[in-house]
Design a protein around this motif. Sequence first.
Motif, short mmCIF file in Angstrom:
data_model
loop_
_atom_site.label_atom_id
_atom_site.label_comp_id
_atom_site.label_asym_id
_atom_site.label_seq_id
_atom_site.Cartn_x
_atom_site.Cartn_y
_atom_site.Cartn_z
N SER A 1 1.43 8.64 12.27
CA SER A 1 1.15 7.85 11.06
C SER A 1 2.44 7.32 10.45
CB SER A 1 0.40 8.69 10.03
OG SER A 1 -0.91 8.94 10.46
N ALA A 2 3.47 8.13 10.42
CA ALA A 2 4.74 7.68 9.85
C ALA A 2 5.28 6.48 10.62
CB ALA A 2 5.75 8.82 9.86
N ALA A 3 5.04 6.44 11.91
CA ALA A 3 5.51 5.33 12.72
C ALA A 3 4.83 4.02 12.35
CB ALA A 3 5.31 5.64 14.20
N LEU A 4 3.69 4.07 11.69
CA LEU A 4 2.98 2.86 11.27
C LEU A 4 3.56 2.25 10.00
CD1 LEU A 4 -0.71 4.09 11.72
CD2 LEU A 4 0.55 2.53 13.21
N ALA A 5 4.36 3.00 9.26
CA ALA A 5 4.81 2.58 7.94
C ALA A 5 6.03 1.67 8.01
CB ALA A 5 5.14 3.80 7.09
N GLU A 6 6.10 0.78 7.05
CA GLU A 6 7.28 -0.06 6.85
C GLU A 6 8.42 0.79 6.29
OE1 GLU A 6 8.48 -3.51 3.62
OE2 GLU A 6 6.40 -3.37 4.26
N MET A 7 8.05 1.71 5.39
CA MET A 7 9.01 2.60 4.75
C MET A 7 8.43 4.00 4.66
SD MET A 7 9.63 0.20 1.48
CE MET A 7 7.90 -0.18 1.58
N LEU B 1 -6.34 3.38 6.57
CA LEU B 1 -5.96 2.44 5.51
C LEU B 1 -4.63 1.76 5.83
CD1 LEU B 1 -7.03 4.45 2.35
CD2 LEU B 1 -8.14 2.40 3.29
N MET B 2 -3.70 2.50 6.40
CA MET B 2 -2.41 1.91 6.77
C MET B 2 -2.62 0.78 7.78
SD MET B 2 -0.17 5.41 7.12
CE MET B 2 1.40 4.67 7.55
N ARG B 3 -3.48 1.00 8.74
CA ARG B 3 -3.75 -0.02 9.76
C ARG B 3 -4.39 -1.26 9.15
NH1 ARG B 3 -5.00 4.56 13.73
NH2 ARG B 3 -3.15 4.52 15.05
N VAL B 4 -5.36 -1.05 8.26
CA VAL B 4 -6.02 -2.19 7.60
C VAL B 4 -5.01 -2.99 6.78
CG1 VAL B 4 -7.75 -2.83 5.86
CG2 VAL B 4 -8.30 -1.09 7.58
N ALA B 5 -4.17 -2.30 6.03
CA ALA B 5 -3.16 -2.99 5.21
C ALA B 5 -2.21 -3.79 6.08
CB ALA B 5 -2.40 -1.98 4.36
N LEU C 1 0.87 -1.17 0.00
CA LEU C 1 0.00 0.00 0.00
C LEU C 1 0.91 1.22 0.00
CD1 LEU C 1 -2.80 1.40 0.29
CD2 LEU C 1 -2.42 1.29 2.78
N ILE C 2 0.75 2.08 -1.01
CA ILE C 2 1.49 3.33 -1.06
C ILE C 2 0.50 4.44 -0.78
CG2 ILE C 2 2.95 4.86 -2.42
CD1 ILE C 2 3.63 2.48 -4.22
N GLY D 1 -1.37 -7.94 6.41
CA GLY D 1 -0.04 -8.45 6.09
C GLY D 1 0.66 -7.74 4.96
N ALA D 2 0.07 -6.66 4.44
CA ALA D 2 0.70 -5.90 3.36
C ALA D 2 1.72 -4.91 3.92
CB ALA D 2 -0.36 -5.14 2.55
N GLY D 3 2.69 -4.56 3.11
CA GLY D 3 3.64 -3.52 3.47
C GLY D 3 3.04 -2.15 3.21
N VAL D 4 3.59 -1.13 3.86
CA VAL D 4 3.10 0.23 3.68
C VAL D 4 4.28 1.16 3.40
CG1 VAL D 4 1.91 2.19 4.75
CG2 VAL D 4 1.12 -0.15 5.21
#
Length: 185
Positions: A118-124, A96-100, A81-82, A104-107
Motif C-alpha cells: 500500500s505504501a508503494a501506491l502513495a505519492e507521499m 481508496l488509494m487506487r481510486v484516487a 487523499l490523506i 488523478g489525485a495525489g495520495v
Amino acid sequence: MMQDRLQTALAELGAALSGIDAGEVETACDRIAGARRIVLYGCGREGLMMRGLAMRLYHLGLDAHVQGEMGTPPVGPGDLLIVSAGPGELATVTALMRVAQEAGAGVLFLTARPDTASAALAEMILTIPAQTMASDRSGAASAVLPMGSVYEGAMFVLFEIVIDMLRTRLGVTPEAMRANHTNLE
C-alpha cells in the motif's frame, strides 16, 4: 500507580513522536497547503483522528472532507487523499488509494509500516513509528496503551503540530480559525 502509568504512556507517545521525520512532515504540509481539495480517511480509531484533522483543516479555511460522508465531493487532479493505515495494509484504504490515483489525485499515506505494498501506491508517505494493533503482541508492546493507542495518540499530537505549521504557513490567525468553528453546539 496512576501517575506511573501516565508517565509510561507519555514516554511511549514521546518516543513515537520523536521518531517522525521532520522532512516528511514538511513535505506533507507543502502538499496539503497546495491542494485544491482534501479528502481524508482512516478505519476505526485512526478514522476518528482523521476526522479531527479534517475539522482542523476546515478551520484553517481549506476545502477538507471526510470520505464516507454524504457531502464528500469526488477527487481529481490537484486534490489530495490523506489516508491512514497504521499496520500498513487495510483493504479499504488500499482500494481508496487506487481510486484516487486513477482520478488523478495525489495520495498522502500515514502508516507505521512504510515497507508495504500500500505504501508503494502513495505519492507521499508520513511514517509514524508507533505500535499499532498489528504489532501489539511483541516484546516491545506498550506497557499501558492497548492495541493501536500509541499510533492513534501520536496521530492526534502530530496533527495539531501540522495544523500549527499550516496556520503559520498560510497566515491564518487564531481568530480566523475560530470564525470557521461551528456555532451549532
